[in-house]
Design a protein around this motif. Structure first.
Motif, short mmCIF file in Angstrom:
data_model
loop_
_atom_site.label_atom_id
_atom_site.label_comp_id
_atom_site.label_asym_id
_atom_site.label_seq_id
_atom_site.Cartn_x
_atom_site.Cartn_y
_atom_site.Cartn_z
N GLN A 280 8.44 5.19 -7.85
CA GLN A 280 8.83 4.67 -6.53
C GLN A 280 8.05 5.48 -5.50
O GLN A 280 8.67 6.20 -4.70
CB GLN A 280 10.32 4.84 -6.27
CG GLN A 280 11.20 4.62 -7.49
CD GLN A 280 12.21 3.53 -7.28
OE1 GLN A 280 11.92 2.37 -7.59
NE2 GLN A 280 13.35 3.88 -6.75
N ASN A 281 6.72 5.31 -5.52
CA ASN A 281 5.90 6.20 -4.69
C ASN A 281 5.37 5.54 -3.42
O ASN A 281 4.36 5.97 -2.86
CB ASN A 281 4.79 6.85 -5.53
CG ASN A 281 3.80 5.87 -6.09
OD1 ASN A 281 3.92 4.66 -5.86
ND2 ASN A 281 2.80 6.35 -6.80
N LEU A 282 6.09 4.53 -2.94
CA LEU A 282 5.98 3.99 -1.57
C LEU A 282 4.76 3.17 -1.20
O LEU A 282 4.86 2.27 -0.39
CB LEU A 282 6.07 5.12 -0.52
CG LEU A 282 7.38 5.85 -0.39
CD1 LEU A 282 7.22 6.96 0.65
CD2 LEU A 282 8.49 4.90 0.02
N CYS A 283 3.59 3.54 -1.75
CA CYS A 283 2.39 2.91 -1.20
C CYS A 283 1.26 2.90 -2.22
O CYS A 283 1.24 3.69 -3.16
CB CYS A 283 1.95 3.65 0.06
SG CYS A 283 1.99 5.44 -0.08
N HIS A 284 0.34 1.98 -2.01
CA HIS A 284 -0.88 1.86 -2.82
C HIS A 284 -2.10 2.03 -1.92
O HIS A 284 -2.09 1.57 -0.78
CB HIS A 284 -0.95 0.47 -3.47
CG HIS A 284 -2.33 0.15 -3.98
ND1 HIS A 284 -2.79 0.61 -5.19
CD2 HIS A 284 -3.37 -0.52 -3.40
CE1 HIS A 284 -4.05 0.22 -5.34
NE2 HIS A 284 -4.42 -0.47 -4.27
N GLY A 285 -3.14 2.64 -2.47
CA GLY A 285 -4.43 2.70 -1.78
C GLY A 285 -5.55 2.55 -2.79
O GLY A 285 -5.52 3.16 -3.86
N SER A 286 -6.56 1.74 -2.48
CA SER A 286 -7.70 1.52 -3.38
C SER A 286 -8.37 2.86 -3.73
O SER A 286 -8.43 3.76 -2.89
CB SER A 286 -8.73 0.63 -2.72
OG SER A 286 -8.14 -0.54 -2.21
N ASP A 287 -8.90 2.95 -4.97
CA ASP A 287 -9.47 4.23 -5.41
C ASP A 287 -11.00 4.29 -5.38
O ASP A 287 -11.58 5.33 -5.71
CB ASP A 287 -8.92 4.62 -6.79
CG ASP A 287 -9.31 3.63 -7.87
OD1 ASP A 287 -10.10 2.70 -7.60
OD2 ASP A 287 -8.83 3.79 -9.00
N SER A 288 -11.67 3.20 -5.03
CA SER A 288 -13.13 3.23 -4.86
C SER A 288 -13.50 2.09 -3.91
O SER A 288 -12.73 1.14 -3.73
CB SER A 288 -13.84 3.03 -6.20
OG SER A 288 -13.65 1.70 -6.67
N VAL A 289 -14.70 2.20 -3.36
CA VAL A 289 -15.17 1.16 -2.43
C VAL A 289 -15.24 -0.19 -3.14
O VAL A 289 -14.83 -1.23 -2.61
CB VAL A 289 -16.54 1.56 -1.83
CG1 VAL A 289 -17.15 0.42 -1.02
CG2 VAL A 289 -16.39 2.80 -0.96
N GLN A 290 -15.73 -0.15 -4.40
CA GLN A 290 -15.87 -1.40 -5.16
C GLN A 290 -14.51 -2.01 -5.48
O GLN A 290 -14.30 -3.22 -5.31
CB GLN A 290 -16.63 -1.10 -6.45
CG GLN A 290 -17.14 -2.32 -7.16
CD GLN A 290 -17.81 -1.95 -8.49
OE1 GLN A 290 -18.53 -0.95 -8.59
NE2 GLN A 290 -17.56 -2.75 -9.51
N ASN A 291 -13.55 -1.19 -5.93
CA ASN A 291 -12.20 -1.71 -6.18
C ASN A 291 -11.55 -2.19 -4.89
O ASN A 291 -10.80 -3.16 -4.90
CB ASN A 291 -11.34 -0.64 -6.86
CG ASN A 291 -11.68 -0.48 -8.33
OD1 ASN A 291 -12.29 -1.37 -8.93
ND2 ASN A 291 -11.31 0.65 -8.90
N ALA A 292 -11.81 -1.51 -3.79
CA ALA A 292 -11.25 -1.94 -2.50
C ALA A 292 -11.68 -3.37 -2.19
O ALA A 292 -10.85 -4.22 -1.84
CB ALA A 292 -11.68 -0.99 -1.39
N GLU A 293 -12.98 -3.65 -2.35
CA GLU A 293 -13.47 -5.00 -2.03
C GLU A 293 -12.86 -6.04 -2.97
O GLU A 293 -12.51 -7.14 -2.53
CB GLU A 293 -15.01 -5.03 -2.06
CG GLU A 293 -15.65 -4.29 -0.88
CD GLU A 293 -15.22 -4.82 0.50
OE1 GLU A 293 -15.12 -6.05 0.68
OE2 GLU A 293 -14.97 -3.99 1.40
N SER A 294 -12.69 -5.69 -4.27
CA SER A 294 -12.04 -6.63 -5.20
C SER A 294 -10.59 -6.87 -4.80
O SER A 294 -10.10 -8.00 -4.84
CB SER A 294 -12.04 -6.09 -6.63
OG SER A 294 -13.32 -5.70 -6.99
N GLU A 295 -9.88 -5.81 -4.43
CA GLU A 295 -8.47 -5.93 -4.06
C GLU A 295 -8.31 -6.73 -2.76
O GLU A 295 -7.37 -7.52 -2.62
CB GLU A 295 -7.84 -4.54 -3.93
CG GLU A 295 -7.71 -3.84 -5.29
CD GLU A 295 -7.27 -2.38 -5.20
OE1 GLU A 295 -6.90 -1.90 -4.10
OE2 GLU A 295 -7.27 -1.71 -6.25
#
Ligand code: DAT
Ligand code: MG
Length: 151
Positions: A113-128
């Protein structure tokens, strides 16, 4: 002009605990630019795609159920090195190891239950971003504030 973008999601516990504003505030305070935001119930198939790298882990079914336990707030933030710095603002995955001053370090204790998500790379960010905002995000140039924040 800094066009790096990251996908940040307030998880159901963060929404229910009323921490959406707090999380937004930290990204705003840092100087990042909001380019998309929506509150919605995450669909199972999209969650399974989002977390596909973890599909073999024992906690995967619990993770998917938790993410469907209430609405989430999906956001896209833009700015200089926002992917890496966004994860610094969130804190370590396990909140017991997240530094005080980070979102997880200040507001939670359990990795499940860790409240939040953040992308872990620029490439994954664009996919997400494509996955969660298939209609795209808002294009806008923040001329006045950017001139105060960036050289
Ligand atoms: P992060 O969310 O910091 O990118 P991750 O991508 O490794 O971390 O894992 C995604 C989520 O899955 C994480 O936020 C919480 C959950 N999770 C990860 N490891 C876990 C574990 N050992 N037990 C329970 N849940 C876990
Ligand atoms: Mg991750």
């Amino acid at each position: 002009e800094y066009t790096e973008r990251t996908y940040i999601m307030v998880k159901p516990d963060g929404v229910e605990r009323g921490l959406v504003g707090e999380i937004i505030k930290r990204f705003e305070n840092k100087g990042y630019q909001l380019v998309a935001i929506e509150l919605f119930k995450a669909e199972k198939t999209i969650l399974e795609e989002h977390y596909k790298d973890l599909s073999g882990r024992s906690f995967f079914p619990r993770l998917i159920a938790y993410m469907q336990s209430g609405p989430v707030v999906g956001m896209v933030w833009q700015g200089k090195e926002v992917v890496k710095t966004g994860r610094l603002l969130l804190g370590a995955t396990n909140p017991l190891e997240s530094a005080p001053g980070t979102i997880r370090g200040d507001f939670c204790v359990d990795v499940g239950q860790n409240l939040c998500h953040g992308s872990d790379s620029v490439q994954n960010a664009e996919s997400e971003i494509k996955l969660w905002f298939p209609r795209g995000v808002t294009q806008w140039k923040r001329e006045r504030l950017d001139s105060l924040l960036y050289e």
